[in-house]
Design a protein around this motif. Sequence first.
Motif, mmCIF file in Angstrom:
data_model
loop_
_atom_site.group_PDB
_atom_site.id
_atom_site.type_symbol
_atom_site.label_atom_id
_atom_site.label_comp_id
_atom_site.label_asym_id
_atom_site.label_seq_id
_atom_site.Cartn_x
_atom_site.Cartn_y
_atom_site.Cartn_z
ATOM 1 N N HIS A 1 0.831 -1.203 0.000
ATOM 2 C CA HIS A 1 0.000 0.000 0.000
ATOM 3 C C HIS A 1 0.865 1.252 0.000
ATOM 4 C CE1 HIS A 1 -3.117 2.846 1.266
ATOM 5 N NE2 HIS A 1 -3.909 2.018 0.608
ATOM 6 N N THR B 1 0.661 3.870 1.687
ATOM 7 C CA THR B 1 1.009 4.366 3.028
ATOM 8 C C THR B 1 2.265 3.681 3.565
ATOM 9 O OG1 THR B 1 -0.528 2.804 4.038
ATOM 10 C CG2 THR B 1 -1.339 5.040 3.632
ATOM 11 N N ASP B 2 2.494 2.431 3.173
ATOM 12 C CA ASP B 2 3.726 1.754 3.578
ATOM 13 C C ASP B 2 4.932 2.335 2.844
ATOM 14 O OD1 ASP B 2 2.597 0.143 5.457
ATOM 15 O OD2 ASP B 2 2.755 -1.712 4.311
ATOM 16 N N ARG C 1 1.743 -7.101 5.664
ATOM 17 C CA ARG C 1 1.394 -5.681 5.785
ATOM 18 C C ARG C 1 -0.060 -5.442 5.364
ATOM 19 N NH1 ARG C 1 3.035 -2.908 9.216
ATOM 20 N NH2 ARG C 1 2.430 -1.079 8.041
ATOM 21 N N ARG D 1 -2.745 -3.780 7.767
ATOM 22 C CA ARG D 1 -3.539 -2.622 7.330
ATOM 23 C C ARG D 1 -5.025 -2.872 7.565
ATOM 24 N NH1 ARG D 1 -4.436 1.712 4.438
ATOM 25 N NH2 ARG D 1 -5.894 1.668 2.717
ATOM 26 N N THR E 1 -5.891 -2.902 11.304
ATOM 27 C CA THR E 1 -5.731 -1.558 11.868
ATOM 28 C C THR E 1 -6.910 -0.683 11.466
ATOM 29 O OG1 THR E 1 -3.335 -1.778 11.825
ATOM 30 C CG2 THR E 1 -4.218 0.446 12.010
ATOM 31 N N VAL F 1 0.248 3.699 9.236
ATOM 32 C CA VAL F 1 -1.064 3.882 8.623
ATOM 33 C C VAL F 1 -1.168 5.345 8.252
ATOM 34 C CG1 VAL F 1 -3.548 3.801 9.010
ATOM 35 C CG2 VAL F 1 -2.110 2.050 9.981
#
Length: 176
Positions: free
Chosen positions: A5, A7-8, A110, A114, A117, A141
């Motif tokens: 993702h 965000t990672d 991950r 995600r 979370t 995140v």
Amino acid sequence: MAGIHITDIEAAINWWRDRKPSPDGISACAEVRALAEVYALMVYYREPECDEATMPAAARQAWLDWYATTPDTPCIAICSTSQGDAVCKGCGRSFAEVQCWPEMSPGEKRATWRRITLEGSAWRFNRYAERAVRQSPPPAVAIDEAPAPSVPAAVSAPAPARTRRPPRPQKRRNKS
């Protein structure tokens, strides 16, 4: 292979920027440049994820170096899947995710992190949040997607002291 993702990718870029700051405020280290190229393409093509297997080697290695600093498992040692639940109440993973965790790729792990979370319903995010804090830092995140931070009881402000109200004056009754 799973997708990584955006965000990672952002979290990895920021980790590398902290680890190897720019000497002149303009240039970036090789790891940041490799990840920034992937990030820029994701933004340009409006892709929320990039394929873990087809990332350029330098970007993948930079991401994996960041990944190695994140907690491996969301487990807080309260596994309800062993009691027959389809989804663990402690960490939020499905029975299959708990069983296959050692074989999952970093991208798959991950993606699971995600999802749990964002859901925020597992005990690791509410009832037993202190176990997760002691165990490891939370996964990266995006700010707009992050659950509201919880403040441990030891850090929160003390409750205000209760004050007693003075008694209400009573109306006098006229005796007739």
